[in-house]
Enzyme design. Structure first.
Site, PDB file in Angstrom:
ATOM      1  N   LYS A  15      92.487   2.463  69.636  1.00  0.00           N
ATOM      2  CA  LYS A  15      93.925   3.048  69.467  1.00  0.00           C
ATOM      3  C   LYS A  15      93.893   4.302  70.796  1.00  0.00           C
ATOM      4  O   LYS A  15      92.702   4.765  70.948  1.00  0.00           O
ATOM      5  CB  LYS A  15      94.146   3.787  68.326  1.00  0.00           C
TER       6      LYS A  15
ATOM      7  N   ASP B 127     103.164   1.901  70.623  1.00  0.00           N
ATOM      8  CA  ASP B 127     103.116   2.406  69.327  1.00  0.00           C
ATOM      9  C   ASP B 127     104.240   3.492  69.192  1.00  0.00           C
ATOM     10  O   ASP B 127     105.130   3.282  70.260  1.00  0.00           O
ATOM     11  CB  ASP B 127     101.870   2.877  68.926  1.00  0.00           C
TER      12      ASP B 127
END
Ligand code: NDP
Length: 449
Positions: free
Chosen positions: A130, A170
């Site tokens: 991430k 995201d």
């Protein structure tokens, strides 16, 4: 035996806290997984012997970098960029980029940790990672967004590769940002390496259905949870928090399956529209005009806007938190259950606090945690990688059918694992245990990684 295992796990958790001070969200995500692992260590003692849990809690690599850029007035600005490459035992690191002012290492690590298990649940060959930056895209011009993305990628590109690390979007990183990121990667490397980022535009290597995938997938997960209870979404009243990418396509699929969505929100307030949310209007306000959800009520006079309101106070059968972490507290969970809510599926990552999760589990409602329910986005990212690798592009119907099959399989895996480990109906345990075992077995097979 159980006491010894519990002490072992508590010891690991305390080590994680001590080694990663101040990273509250990361601690919370680790604790939530570790609490499910007692029966796994009892069944697979080799995992304890090989210190698999300790290894999994330590990211393989953490990159923190400076992102300098210039705003439209010519002022210099500095942000901080992150990429945490958590685990590549089952495939290249895969996970989105978040641009939001709240981003710091603890948020990226919690998201990377969740991502690793979510990706394992898809059954596809993708590891976990991430990234992001403490950059706020709100109120910035297109040129400012482009300059920021170009500067961000000027450092990040050296860590990426279609067999190494493949980011996606995201919160705060949608089609526009991914375009600028991809463009800069191509400029620097002189390679049209489509498989290095997912969420691309469909005209230049992107997959159909990816925009819709997380929301659609979460709704498929609810459909499956209701199916085992001999129920369906038809005619059910639903509430969906947020009005971003996940929320919009959650609402779309809920409506397609005959449910009535009566509320959505943004970080300023809540819209309640009893005769059903007008999704075309939400899309226009949010996707095209980038306005606030408050403006919805100026078009629909029978809708109510509650500034600073709490969406979980709106009575519903099905609640789908799709905004951000820790947005649904223990108090909210009690209100939902008291108002007759019997299914919750998380489009967002870790939106329910530990106290809220306990309320749902104790009430024995159908509760689908994010790492299972919102895996549709990353699963479709993996389908985009598959299409890029084979220089192919699939139709909407074919891709959506694959997404549906994957979500149905994730539901079956988590449901069956929960039964097998003595906690029927507990999707939290089912998701944590099934995904952990997959990653752990790969790590054991690969030796000392
Ligand atoms: P977006 O940026 O598109 O949308 C986020 C939405 O949530 C916005 O409407 C935002 O409002 C709202 N929001 C943020 N904070 C709050 C708050 N405190 N209270 C109420 N609303 C809030 O993000 P995504 O839709 O992409 O992501 C949402 C969640 O889903 C995140 O947790 C993300 O990690 C998760 N997720 C996303 C995936 C994806 O494919 N995009 C995949 C899997 C999970 P505002 O505009 O006011 O900030």
């Amino acid at each position: 035996m159980a006491v010894v295992v519990d002490e072992q796990i508590e010891g690991i958790y305390q080590q994680v806290r001590a080694k990663n001070p101040g990273e509250e969200e990361f601690h919370q995500a680790v604790k939530e997984v570790l609490e499910s692992l007692g029966p796994v260590l009892a069944k697979y003692p080799e995992f304890a012997h090989q210190k698999i849990i300790e290894r999994i809690c330590e990211p393989e690599r953490q990159i923190i970098f400076r992102v300098p850029w210039q705003d439209d007035k010519g002022h210099f600005r500095i942000n901080r960029g992150f990429r945490v490459e958590f685990n590549s035992a089952i495939g290249p690191y895969k996970g989105g980029l978040r641009f939001h002012p709240s981003v710091y290492l603890g948020i990226i690590k919690f998201l990377g940790f969740e991502q690793l298990f979510k990706n394992a649940l898809t059954g596809l060959p993708i590891g976990g990672g991430k990234g992001g930056a403490d950059f706020d895209p709100k109120g910035k011009s297109d040129n400012e967004i482009m300059r920021f993305c170009q500067s961000f990628m000027t450092e990040l590109y050296r860590h990426l590769g279609e067999y190494t690390d493949v980011p996606a979007g995201d919160t705060g990183v949608g089609g526009r940002e991914l375009g600028y990121l991809c463009g800069q990667y191509k400029r620097i490397t002189n390679r049209y390496e489509s498989g290095v980022l997912t969420g691309k535009g469909t005209g230049w290597g992107g997959s159909l259905v990816l925009t819709e995938a997380t929301g659609y997938g979460a709704v498929y997960f609810v459909r499956e949870m209701l199916k085992v209870r001999n129920d369906s979404l038809e005619g059910k009243t639903c509430v969906v928090s947020g009005s971003g990418n996940v929320a919009i396509y959650t609402i779309e699929k809920l409506q397609q399956l005959g449910a009535i969505v009566v509320a959505c929100s943004d970080s300023n307030g809540v819209i309640v529209h009893d005769r059903g949310i007008d999704l075309a209007l939400v899309k226009r306000l949010k996707e095209v005009e980038r306005r606030r959800i408050a403006d919805y009520a100026t078009t629909h006079e029978d809708a109510r806007y509650i500034a600073g309101g709490n969406i979980w106070d709106v009575p519903c059968h099905v609640a789908m938190p799709s905004a951000t972490q820790n947005e649904l507290t223990g108090r909210d969970a009690r209100t939902l259950v008291a108002n007759g809510c019997f299914a919750v599926a998380e489009g967002a990552n870790m939106p329910t606090t530990p106290e809220g999760v306990k309320v749902f589990l104790d009430a024995k409602i159908a509760y689908g945690p994010g790492k299972a329910a919102n895996a549709g986005g990353v699963a479709t990212s993996a389908l985009e990688m598959q299409q890029n690798a084979s220089r192919d592009s699939w139709t909407f119907e074919f891709t959506e059918k694959k997404l549906d099959e994957i979500m149905t399989r994730i539901h079956a895996t988590t449901y069956q694992t929960a039964e097998e480990f003595g906690a029927p109906g507990n999707y939290v345990l089912g998701a944590n245990v099934a995904s952990f075992i997959r990653v752990a077995q790969a790590m054991v097979a690969l030796g000392f990684i």
